[in-house]
Design an enzyme around this catalytic site. Structure first.
Site, PDB file in Angstrom:
ATOM      1  N   GLY A 141       0.818  -1.216   0.000  1.00 53.18           N
ATOM      2  CA  GLY A 141       0.000   0.000   0.000  1.00 53.18           C
ATOM      3  C   GLY A 141       0.845   1.257   0.000  1.00 53.18           C
ATOM      4  N   LEU A 144       4.314   1.121  -4.567  1.00 54.64           N
ATOM      5  CA  LEU A 144       5.257   0.340  -5.380  1.00 54.64           C
ATOM      6  C   LEU A 144       4.533  -0.812  -6.079  1.00 54.64           C
ATOM      7  CD1 LEU A 144       8.196   0.407  -2.860  1.00 54.64           C
ATOM      8  CD2 LEU A 144       8.133   1.562  -5.067  1.00 54.64           C
ATOM      9  N   SER A 145       3.224  -0.762  -5.992  1.00 53.06           N
ATOM     10  CA  SER A 145       2.351  -1.678  -6.736  1.00 53.06           C
ATOM     11  C   SER A 145       2.486  -3.145  -6.335  1.00 53.06           C
ATOM     12  CB  SER A 145       2.566  -1.514  -8.243  1.00 53.06           C
ATOM     13  OG  SER A 145       1.377  -1.851  -8.881  1.00 53.06           O
ATOM     14  N   SER A 147       0.058  -4.773  -5.395  1.00 57.85           N
ATOM     15  CA  SER A 147      -1.162  -5.443  -5.888  1.00 57.85           C
ATOM     16  C   SER A 147      -0.970  -5.939  -7.325  1.00 57.85           C
ATOM     17  CB  SER A 147      -2.375  -4.519  -5.787  1.00 57.85           C
ATOM     18  OG  SER A 147      -2.185  -3.354  -6.553  1.00 57.85           O
ATOM     19  N   GLU A 179      -8.053  -6.484 -10.972  1.00 52.20           N
ATOM     20  CA  GLU A 179      -8.095  -5.386  -9.995  1.00 52.20           C
ATOM     21  C   GLU A 179      -9.313  -4.486 -10.252  1.00 52.20           C
ATOM     22  OE1 GLU A 179      -4.251  -4.085  -8.899  1.00 52.20           O
ATOM     23  OE2 GLU A 179      -4.994  -2.417  -7.693  1.00 52.20           O
ATOM     24  N   ASP A 191       0.813  -0.238 -14.203  1.00 51.68           N
ATOM     25  CA  ASP A 191       1.461  -1.113 -13.221  1.00 51.68           C
ATOM     26  C   ASP A 191       1.636  -2.532 -13.746  1.00 51.68           C
ATOM     27  OD1 ASP A 191       1.400   1.142 -11.730  1.00 51.68           O
ATOM     28  OD2 ASP A 191       0.111   0.379 -10.146  1.00 51.68           O
TER      29      ASP A 191
HETATM   30  P1  ADP Z   1       0.047  -1.117  -3.557  1.00 56.26           P
HETATM   31  O1  ADP Z   1      -0.316  -1.797  -4.828  1.00 56.26           O
HETATM   32  O2  ADP Z   1       0.404   0.314  -3.726  1.00 56.26           O
HETATM   33  O3  ADP Z   1       1.100  -1.830  -2.758  1.00 56.26           O
HETATM   34  P2  ADP Z   1      -2.715  -1.735  -2.947  1.00 56.26           P
HETATM   35  O4  ADP Z   1      -3.614  -1.254  -1.858  1.00 56.26           O
HETATM   36  O5  ADP Z   1      -3.124  -1.472  -4.349  1.00 56.26           O
HETATM   37  O6  ADP Z   1      -1.265  -1.128  -2.635  1.00 56.26           O
HETATM   38  O7  ADP Z   1      -2.488  -3.297  -2.817  1.00 56.26           O
HETATM   39  C1  ADP Z   1      -2.199  -3.906  -1.572  1.00 56.26           C
HETATM   40  C2  ADP Z   1      -3.052  -5.128  -1.432  1.00 56.26           C
HETATM   41  O8  ADP Z   1      -2.607  -6.150  -2.369  1.00 56.26           O
HETATM   42  C3  ADP Z   1      -2.920  -5.797  -0.085  1.00 56.26           C
HETATM   43  O9  ADP Z   1      -3.811  -5.219   0.856  1.00 56.26           O
HETATM   44  C4  ADP Z   1      -3.274  -7.254  -0.394  1.00 56.26           C
HETATM   45  O10 ADP Z   1      -4.680  -7.414  -0.446  1.00 56.26           O
HETATM   46  C5  ADP Z   1      -2.714  -7.432  -1.797  1.00 56.26           C
HETATM   47  N1  ADP Z   1      -1.352  -8.014  -1.715  1.00 56.26           N
HETATM   48  C6  ADP Z   1      -0.191  -7.427  -2.060  1.00 56.26           C
HETATM   49  N2  ADP Z   1       0.872  -8.248  -1.815  1.00 56.26           N
HETATM   50  C7  ADP Z   1       0.363  -9.373  -1.293  1.00 56.26           C
HETATM   51  C8  ADP Z   1       0.939 -10.595  -0.804  1.00 56.26           C
HETATM   52  N3  ADP Z   1       2.252 -10.790  -0.777  1.00 56.26           N
HETATM   53  N4  ADP Z   1       0.077 -11.548  -0.351  1.00 56.26           N
HETATM   54  C9  ADP Z   1      -1.256 -11.359  -0.364  1.00 56.26           C
HETATM   55  N5  ADP Z   1      -1.840 -10.226  -0.781  1.00 56.26           N
HETATM   56  C10 ADP Z   1      -1.064  -9.238  -1.238  1.00 56.26           C
HETATM   57 MG    MG Z   2      -1.949  -1.254  -6.073  1.00 52.43          MG
END
Ligand code: ADP
Ligand code: MG
Length: 413
Positions: A141, A144-145, A147, A179, A191
């Site tokens: 979050g 750095l993406s 998600s 997404e 991304d």
């Molecule tokens: P960002 O993409 O900027 O890091 P987002 O809010 O878009 O932030 O995405 C974060 C979400 O992606 C997390 O809350 C989780 O639901 C999912 N996610 C990311 N990495 C993982 C991981 N290693 N395992 C499970 N879920 C993940």
């Molecule tokens: Mg994201």
């Protein structure tokens, strides 16, 4: 005060051996990404310049006794388990699910992958008896993406395990759809594209409407890029992000009424905008489009500056991008502004800007390496005094896109 270097810049260690209970274990890695410049332009068909990094998400795939396809994450609670034996008939059946929401990304990718194969009239493979364990070295979050790293990783591994051999561009669309449609974030194509198409030592100059892209060699010497996590997590960011998305759509509807031949908002030139601008009554929409048009120009200029090795010019464009995101697109917030202003007040910093959706997350800074330690100490002290938050620092390598990691002793496939 301790200086907190994040762990993300270190290479991921590989878990698992080449064989697992007599069967093969396969490991896949998807990077995170930075975006040098071109912020909030990717959902308008504009220009961006991202690059994949060496921190990211790893999936270790191993055999299991039952017929399920089970996903678990080290970083989040619970699991999501599908029936693997019915997948080939196009059915997605969840056997059990105890994740806290992250399973939605997995469900989204699996659904989009099955739909894409069906739409192409392709056979859907059976994928059963597999455990997929996910872990990440990315701050979550933070911009750095993590998600898209997760969604591209899953799209890529489903494609590899099922031997469906979809082009990377199809995996990018599947990841984006997951997404957009299943998580409900109106995220753009940048991304997943950067994560799928990244190249070591290069940024991607990407046209987000046509997906035309060229690789721009990145040579920052005698400077370096430092990413700073503001420690401010984005609350409500997704709704704010979707608000900006809605405003861009509204602006586009008005502009299209005046210039029906324009194919998409990102194609609006500064000259074209100057003639339309007086006809747009809503000052909020005017500010949003001012940013979008200016940002596309900055991406073009940034590419030229990098190609000429003009780092001061490149860095000044980053700072100009931040000011535009602050004053016109209004997505920075007090913490990111404090972090960027603090960095810029340090001699030895050429430029800085927020990166990602905004309101929290990370900043990108062009810093003289000989002053790195002093810079880190300076930012820690000032920023914490201003905001009460502890920043975290990262130096990433610019790396390749999603890939399978060959374990020692496994034959090349
Ligand atoms: P960002 O993409 O900027 O890091 P987002 O809010 O878009 O932030 O995405 C974060 C979400 O992606 C997390 O809350 C989780 O639901 C999912 N996610 C990311 N990495 C993982 C991981 N290693 N395992 C499970 N879920 C993940
Ligand atoms: Mg994201």
């Amino acid at each position: 005060m301790p200086i907190r270097w994040g762990k993300g810049h270190q290479q991921m260690s590989q878990s698992g051996g080449p064989l697992d209970q007599g069967r093969r274990t396969r490991v896949f890695f998807a990077p995170g990404r930075i975006n040098l410049i071109g912020e909030h332009t990717d959902y308008t068909g504009g220009l961006v310049m991202p690059a994949a990094i060496d921190a990211g998400t790893t999936a270790t795939v191993s055999a299991r006794e039952d017929a399920s396809l089970a996903f678990a994450s080290r970083d989040y609670p619970g699991e999501i388990v599908f029936r693997g034996d019915v997948l080939a008939s196009g059915r997605i059946e969840i056997i059990r699910r105890s994740d806290d929401g992250w399973g939605q990304y997995v469900l989204g990718v699996l659904t989009a992958w099955v739909e894409a194969l069906s739409a192409m009239g392709r056979k859907i493979p059976e994928l059963s008896g597999l455990s997929i364990n996910i872990e990440s070295t990315l701050p979550q979050g933070a911009g750095l993406s993590s998600s898209a790293s997760l969604t591209v990783l899953i799209a890529y591994l489903l494609d590899a395990l099922g031997r469906t051999e979809l082009p990377r561009s199809a995996l990018v669309r599947i990841a984006k759809m997951a997404e957009n449609d299943h998580v409900g974030v109106a995220s753009g194509i940048m991304d997943p594209f950067a994560i799928a198409f990244g190249r070591e030592g290069h940024a991607i100059f990407l046209h987000t409407d046509t997906l035309d892209h060229t690789y721009v060699p990145l040579a920052f010497h005698p400077y370096e890029l430092i990413v700073i996590d503001s420690g401010k997590r984005r609350t409500l960011v997704d709704s704010a992000y979707n608000t900006r998305f809605g405003e861009a759509e509204r602006a586009w509807r008005e502009i299209r009424r005046i210039r029906p031949e324009l194919p998409y908002l990102g194609a609006l030139t500064p000259q074209g905008w100057s003639t339309i601008r007086p006809m747009i009554k809503d000052p909020v929409l005017v500010r949003r489009v001012d940013h979008l048009v200016g940002e596309n120009e900055r991406v073009r200029e940034a590419r030229r500056a990098l190609e000429k090795g003009d780092l001061p010019k490149f860095a000044s464009l980053l700072t100009a991008s931040h000011r535009s995101l602050r004053d016109l697109y209004e997505v920075t917030g007090p913490e990111l502004d404090a972090l960027v202003d603090t960095a810029l007040s340090f001699p030895g910093v050429l430029g800085a800007r927020m990166m990602g959706a905004g309101f929290g997350g990370v900043t990108l800074n062009v810093v003289e390496p000989s002053k790195r330690d002093a810079f880190v100490a300076f930012v820690c002290e000032r920023y914490t005094r201003l905001t009460g938050l502890l920043p975290r620092f990262y130096r990433f390598q610019i790396a390749d896109g999603v890939r399978e990691i060959r374990l020692p002793g496994t034959p090349a496939r």
